[in-house]
Structure formats: structure tokens, C-alpha cells
Scaffold this motif. Sequence first.
Motif, PDB file in Angstrom:
ATOM      1  N   SER A   1       0.844  -1.191   0.000  1.00 45.20           N
ATOM      2  CA  SER A   1       0.000   0.000   0.000  1.00 45.20           C
ATOM      3  C   SER A   1       0.880   1.242   0.000  1.00 45.20           C
ATOM      4  O   SER A   1       1.619   1.478   0.960  1.00 45.20           O
ATOM      5  N   VAL A   2       0.796   2.015  -1.063  1.00 46.36           N
ATOM      6  CA  VAL A   2       1.540   3.270  -1.133  1.00 46.36           C
ATOM      7  C   VAL A   2       0.998   4.231  -0.079  1.00 46.36           C
ATOM      8  O   VAL A   2       1.759   4.931   0.580  1.00 46.36           O
ATOM      9  N   LEU A   3      -0.304   4.227   0.115  1.00 44.35           N
ATOM     10  CA  LEU A   3      -0.941   5.107   1.086  1.00 44.35           C
ATOM     11  C   LEU A   3      -0.439   4.832   2.505  1.00 44.35           C
ATOM     12  O   LEU A   3      -0.121   5.755   3.250  1.00 44.35           O
ATOM     13  N   LYS A   4      -0.338   3.559   2.872  1.00 46.97           N
ATOM     14  CA  LYS A   4       0.118   3.190   4.217  1.00 46.97           C
ATOM     15  C   LYS A   4       1.635   3.075   4.294  1.00 46.97           C
ATOM     16  O   LYS A   4       2.203   3.039   5.382  1.00 46.97           O
TER      17      LYS A   4
ATOM     18  N   GLU B   1       1.811  -4.462  10.025  1.00 49.32           N
ATOM     19  CA  GLU B   1       2.647  -3.289  10.296  1.00 49.32           C
ATOM     20  C   GLU B   1       3.977  -3.718  10.903  1.00 49.32           C
ATOM     21  O   GLU B   1       5.042  -3.228  10.508  1.00 49.32           O
ATOM     22  N   GLU B   2       3.929  -4.630  11.869  1.00 52.34           N
ATOM     23  CA  GLU B   2       5.144  -5.103  12.545  1.00 52.34           C
ATOM     24  C   GLU B   2       6.073  -5.832  11.587  1.00 52.34           C
ATOM     25  O   GLU B   2       7.284  -5.609  11.603  1.00 52.34           O
ATOM     26  N   ILE B   3       5.524  -6.702  10.756  1.00 50.82           N
ATOM     27  CA  ILE B   3       6.355  -7.439   9.800  1.00 50.82           C
ATOM     28  C   ILE B   3       6.977  -6.473   8.802  1.00 50.82           C
ATOM     29  O   ILE B   3       8.170  -6.576   8.487  1.00 50.82           O
ATOM     30  N   SER B   4       6.203  -5.518   8.310  1.00 49.19           N
ATOM     31  CA  SER B   4       6.726  -4.526   7.365  1.00 49.19           C
ATOM     32  C   SER B   4       7.864  -3.722   7.975  1.00 49.19           C
ATOM     33  O   SER B   4       8.897  -3.501   7.337  1.00 49.19           O
TER      34      SER B   4
ATOM     35  N   ARG C   1       7.536  -0.020  -2.764  1.00 48.83           N
ATOM     36  CA  ARG C   1       7.119  -1.118  -3.636  1.00 48.83           C
ATOM     37  C   ARG C   1       8.328  -1.983  -4.026  1.00 48.83           C
ATOM     38  O   ARG C   1       8.229  -3.201  -4.107  1.00 48.83           O
ATOM     39  N   GLU C   2       9.472  -1.352  -4.238  1.00 49.20           N
ATOM     40  CA  GLU C   2      10.678  -2.090  -4.616  1.00 49.20           C
ATOM     41  C   GLU C   2      11.102  -3.060  -3.503  1.00 49.20           C
ATOM     42  O   GLU C   2      11.437  -4.209  -3.769  1.00 49.20           O
ATOM     43  N   HIS C   3      11.089  -2.572  -2.252  1.00 49.95           N
ATOM     44  CA  HIS C   3      11.430  -3.446  -1.122  1.00 49.95           C
ATOM     45  C   HIS C   3      10.429  -4.594  -1.018  1.00 49.95           C
ATOM     46  O   HIS C   3      10.803  -5.729  -0.725  1.00 49.95           O
ATOM     47  N   PHE C   4       9.152  -4.282  -1.238  1.00 50.29           N
ATOM     48  CA  PHE C   4       8.105  -5.294  -1.177  1.00 50.29           C
ATOM     49  C   PHE C   4       8.317  -6.382  -2.232  1.00 50.29           C
ATOM     50  O   PHE C   4       8.238  -7.571  -1.935  1.00 50.29           O
TER      51      PHE C   4
END
Length: 69
Positions: free
Chosen positions: A21-24, A43-46, A54-57
Motif C-alpha cells: 500500500s503506497v498510502l500506508k 505493520e510489525e512485519i513490514s 514497492r521495490e522493497h516489497f
Amino acid sequence: MSEDYMYLRELKLQGEEIIFSVLKGRMMLLSEIWDSSKSKIMEEISQKYGITSREHFIQFKEKFNLTDY
């Protein structure tokens, strides 16, 4: 990562779609749009794995093969 991987893998097996999510500014479940019960753990895992773009994702998804189940 093993516990996190198993958690994410189980979510995928249950039919969850993991997106960025770009927004979050983090990885999230598509179902969070209507059900925020898993938002905190996502949130914690991210945060733990530095998924802030997006690149990291994409790198994370490819590294841990979270695309095919």
C-alpha cells in the motif's frame, strides 16, 4: 524470519492477497480494506523487514516466494 514466513505462508494458503500500500507505506493484506484485525501484525512485519517501498516489497516477495501457493 521462520515464524513470520510461516504466518505469511498460512495467510496465502487461506486465500489472502498480500500487497503493498503506497498510502500506508507498508505491506498489507487486501482484506484489511474491510477487516483491520491483522493490520497490527502486518505493520510489525513490514517494519521488521524494512518494507517501505514497492521495490522493497517486490524483493521481499521474491526472496521468500510469497507469490505462488
